[in-house]
Structures are given as C-alpha cells and as structure tokens.
Design an enzyme around this catalytic site. Structure first.
Site, PDB file in Angstrom:
ATOM      1  N   SER A  42     -36.434 -18.243  -1.150  1.00 51.40           N
ATOM      2  CA  SER A  42     -35.858 -16.906  -1.190  1.00 51.40           C
ATOM      3  C   SER A  42     -36.503 -16.118  -2.321  1.00 51.40           C
ATOM      4  O   SER A  42     -37.075 -16.705  -3.252  1.00 51.40           O
ATOM      5  CB  SER A  42     -34.344 -16.977  -1.406  1.00 51.40           C
ATOM      6  OG  SER A  42     -33.778 -15.691  -1.569  1.00 51.40           O
ATOM      7  N   TYR A  68     -40.535 -18.079  -2.229  1.00 50.80           N
ATOM      8  CA  TYR A  68     -41.261 -18.287  -0.974  1.00 50.80           C
ATOM      9  C   TYR A  68     -42.569 -19.032  -1.225  1.00 50.80           C
ATOM     10  O   TYR A  68     -42.902 -20.003  -0.528  1.00 50.80           O
ATOM     11  CB  TYR A  68     -41.558 -16.942  -0.315  1.00 50.80           C
ATOM     12  CG  TYR A  68     -40.333 -16.163   0.110  1.00 50.80           C
ATOM     13  CD1 TYR A  68     -39.311 -16.767   0.831  1.00 50.80           C
ATOM     14  CD2 TYR A  68     -40.214 -14.810  -0.198  1.00 50.80           C
ATOM     15  CE1 TYR A  68     -38.189 -16.050   1.231  1.00 50.80           C
ATOM     16  CE2 TYR A  68     -39.106 -14.081   0.207  1.00 50.80           C
ATOM     17  CZ  TYR A  68     -38.099 -14.703   0.912  1.00 50.80           C
ATOM     18  OH  TYR A  68     -37.001 -13.985   1.303  1.00 50.80           O
ATOM     19  N   HIS A 101     -40.776 -10.196   8.011  1.00 54.56           N
ATOM     20  CA  HIS A 101     -41.257 -11.234   8.923  1.00 54.56           C
ATOM     21  C   HIS A 101     -42.765 -11.399   8.904  1.00 54.56           C
ATOM     22  O   HIS A 101     -43.285 -12.519   8.778  1.00 54.56           O
ATOM     23  CB  HIS A 101     -40.815 -10.929  10.359  1.00 54.56           C
ATOM     24  CG  HIS A 101     -39.370 -11.170  10.615  1.00 54.56           C
ATOM     25  ND1 HIS A 101     -38.809 -11.056  11.877  1.00 54.56           N
ATOM     26  CD2 HIS A 101     -38.349 -11.514   9.785  1.00 54.56           C
ATOM     27  CE1 HIS A 101     -37.516 -11.313  11.804  1.00 54.56           C
ATOM     28  NE2 HIS A 101     -37.213 -11.582  10.551  1.00 54.56           N
ATOM     29  N   LYS A 105     -36.356 -13.496  16.028  1.00 59.14           N
ATOM     30  CA  LYS A 105     -36.740 -12.286  16.749  1.00 59.14           C
ATOM     31  C   LYS A 105     -36.291 -11.040  15.977  1.00 59.14           C
ATOM     32  O   LYS A 105     -35.324 -11.117  15.209  1.00 59.14           O
ATOM     33  CB  LYS A 105     -36.164 -12.308  18.156  1.00 59.14           C
ATOM     34  CG  LYS A 105     -34.643 -12.459  18.218  1.00 59.14           C
ATOM     35  CD  LYS A 105     -33.911 -11.186  17.835  1.00 59.14           C
ATOM     36  CE  LYS A 105     -32.472 -11.331  17.575  1.00 59.14           C
ATOM     37  NZ  LYS A 105     -31.880 -10.161  16.889  1.00 59.14           N
ATOM     38  N   ASP A 111     -32.438  -5.228  17.032  1.00 59.83           N
ATOM     39  CA  ASP A 111     -31.459  -6.283  16.785  1.00 59.83           C
ATOM     40  C   ASP A 111     -31.080  -7.004  18.064  1.00 59.83           C
ATOM     41  O   ASP A 111     -31.079  -8.242  18.100  1.00 59.83           O
ATOM     42  CB  ASP A 111     -30.211  -5.706  16.118  1.00 59.83           C
ATOM     43  CG  ASP A 111     -29.323  -6.800  15.553  1.00 59.83           C
ATOM     44  OD1 ASP A 111     -29.751  -7.467  14.597  1.00 59.83           O
ATOM     45  OD2 ASP A 111     -28.221  -7.020  16.094  1.00 59.83           O
TER      46      ASP A 111
END
Length: 339
Positions: free
Chosen positions: A45, A66, A87, A105, A185
C-alpha cells in the site's frame, strides 16, 4: 471455447501479493482462501499502516510499499484492488518486476492506458488478467458452451443492465478525480458480456466497435446513470448502468433461432451465478442450472493455470476482449461525461 477448467495442482502453490488494502481486496482475500492453489504472502500500500492492519487480519508474512512488495522474489502474482486511476501504473510495475497480474475491473479508465498495460505484459511475457467475476467458473463455461453451439444459431443482439442505488452520494463512486461513476464501476459488466457475445459470433477488430448513441445523468460530476447502444462486429448491444437507482441484474441474448436469458448475469462477490434459460423458437424453454462457486477463487485459479502453462492470457478473458471493453467504456464515458 474455453479450455477445460481442471483445478491447478494443489502441490504447486501460487504466492500472491495484494496491492491496495481496501474493501474489494478483502473480498479477493476470501476468494484466495477458497482457491485451489493460491496463498497470500504480502500486502502492499502507499500507506504502511493500512497495509500492516490488513496483513495482520489476513495473516500475510510481509507488508510494505508497492515497490517493496514487488521486489520480493517469493511473490508470483499480484492482485490489484486499488482505485481505478492507479491500475495501469501498478500493473506495469508488477509486470516489469516479473509478476503475473490479476487486475480488478476495469483494467484502466481509458483505452490508451489499457494498451500500455498489455504492451508491458507482452514485453514481460507474464500473465495479465482483467478480473470480471462473470467470466470465470461453471456458469461462465456453460454460457460459452451455449454461445458456441448450433442449436440457437449465431447471436445477434444483447440487452444487459447493472445498477444500484448508492446509499450516499459521496466517496470514490462520486469523485471525478478517482474515475468515479456508473460506467466504470458496474457498466463495465454489461460491456464485458456484450464483448464476449460479439466474439462468439466472430472476431471483432477494434475498427468494428462503434458507439451508436449514449445518454446519461451527471451526478456530482460523474455519470450517475447511463445508457449506450453499441455495435460490436455482428451484434448490437443495449447497455444500461446506474449508481443512483437499482436496475434488474439481468441480460438477454437474442440469437438467430431463439433467446438466452440470464436472470442473474453478474452473481455476487462471493458466489457465482447459477442459471441460464434457453428459449428456442417454437420449443419449450430449457433451464440450465450449474453449481455455484466462489468467483474470485476462480479468477485466482485462472491466473495460476496461466502461470503453470507459461501463457500470458487467460482464455476466460483474453486480451482482445480487454481491449474491446476498454474501447467501449472510453467511448461511452466520453459521450456522457463533459470534458
């Protein structure tokens, strides 16, 4: 046609890292625990304290930034559960570090960012899989079998919807800076289904993906409600989505000689859909029921299979489908959201 879904050899473990210790990552953790071959090794994180709290609850052996997580040689694959705008860069960094990637996704908010990810996966020779839960498990396998069969003929039209009324109009869903809105979303699920059906009817180059019309309601600067008509190769699709009202989570696929009804097209985070209804023209309907599975476990096992076989793609969600979905979503958002 998807390859047979044999479970990975349980003696060949895939060690995972979770990047982004949020709510969706807790759902993936439940899936990972139910998977045939996955185990959690690390949590990463931008906030060390959040990573540590998540890891304490999950029993992960390592936490860090990360980059610290991606530098670990004992991590085989990563799950990316961050907000949408992170992402692409995280996926590329993970691929360049030699990790397989399962990315929640949508793969990225824009088609150019998706192209960057897939180019990085190509260079690295590592699997990249976009995590659509409706693409994995027995229900998804059965739908692909029906679509590839001859009894109903080629698919011609899709109508699909996914929407819910968010309890509060705040937070990530309603933040333009975090790529909030209904289309990314949950509208991505109907788009993913339409793309899958279109490819069942034949190859679909990006030049054959066209937004015909779109409309929507802007709420707090994001697409709160949206509809699109899309042409995908040989099929037409009507897609609906919302984060301000409930929509029936169903889909209908109209074929040359009948229809396919999906009364629960998306399932839940912890349980897959189980029913497909076939209505051949001039015949009695046929109901197909399949066992429910933990869909995120099925996603993790698909990545493990790709790793074991030395493949860069999972047949459940090939890169060509990821590109086409990104093309649809980018065009849809551009038509609905100002600027």
């Amino acid at each position: 046609m998807t390859e047979p879904q044999t479970r990975p050899d349980p003696t060949q473990r895939t060690t995972w890292a979770i990047l982004g210790p949020g709510a969706i990552s807790r759902d993936f953790l439940a899936g990972l625990r139910a998977s045939a071959s996955g185990t959690l090794g690390a949590v990463g994180s931008s906030d060390r304290d959040r990573a540590a709290r998540f890891a304490d609850d999950a029993g992960a052996g390592f936490t860090g930034t990360y980059d610290e997580v991606l530098a670990r040689a004992d991590v085989d694959a990563v799950y990316i559960g961050t907000v949408h705008p992170l992402h692409a860069d995280l996926a590329i960094r993970a691929l360049e570090a030699g990790k397989a990637v399962l990315c929640e996704k949508p793969a990225a908010p824009t088609a150019p960012d998706v192209d960057r990810i897939l180019a990085a996966a190509e260079r690295a020779g590592r699997p990249f899989v976009e995590a659509y839960k409706n693409r994995f498990g027995p229900w998804a396998d059965e739908l692909r079998s029906v679509l590839s069969g001859a009894s109903l003929g080629a698919p011609r039209e899709v109508e699909a919807a996914f929407g819910f009324a968010a309890p509060e109009r705040s937070g990530r869903l309603f933040d333009p800076a975090l790529a909030g809105g209904a289309i990314l979303d949950v509208g991505c699920y109907p788009a993913s289904l339409a793309v899958e059906v279109a490819f069942a009817a034949g190859e679909v180059p990006l030049s054959a993906v066209a937004l015909q019309s779109a409309s929507g309601e802007i709420v707090s600067g994001v697409d709160g409600d949206a509809t699109a008509r899309v042409r995908l190769g040989q099929i037409d699709a009507v897609l609906r989505t919302s984060i301000v009202r409930d929509l029936t989570p169903a889909a209908v696929i109209r074929c040359e000689h009948g229809t396919i009804e999906l009364p629960d097209a998306w399932g839940e985070r912890d349980v897959s859909a189980t029913r497909i209804i076939l209505r051949p023209d001039g015949e009695e309907r046929r109901i197909i029921d399949v066992p429910a599975v933990q869909p995120m476990a099925a996603e993790a096992d698909a990545v493990s299979r790709a790793l074991a076989a030395g493949r860069r793609e999972a047949p459940e969600m090939p890169w060509a489908h990821t590109r086409a979905v990104a093309h649809v979503l980018t065009g849809w958002r551009s038509a609905v959201v100002p600027g």
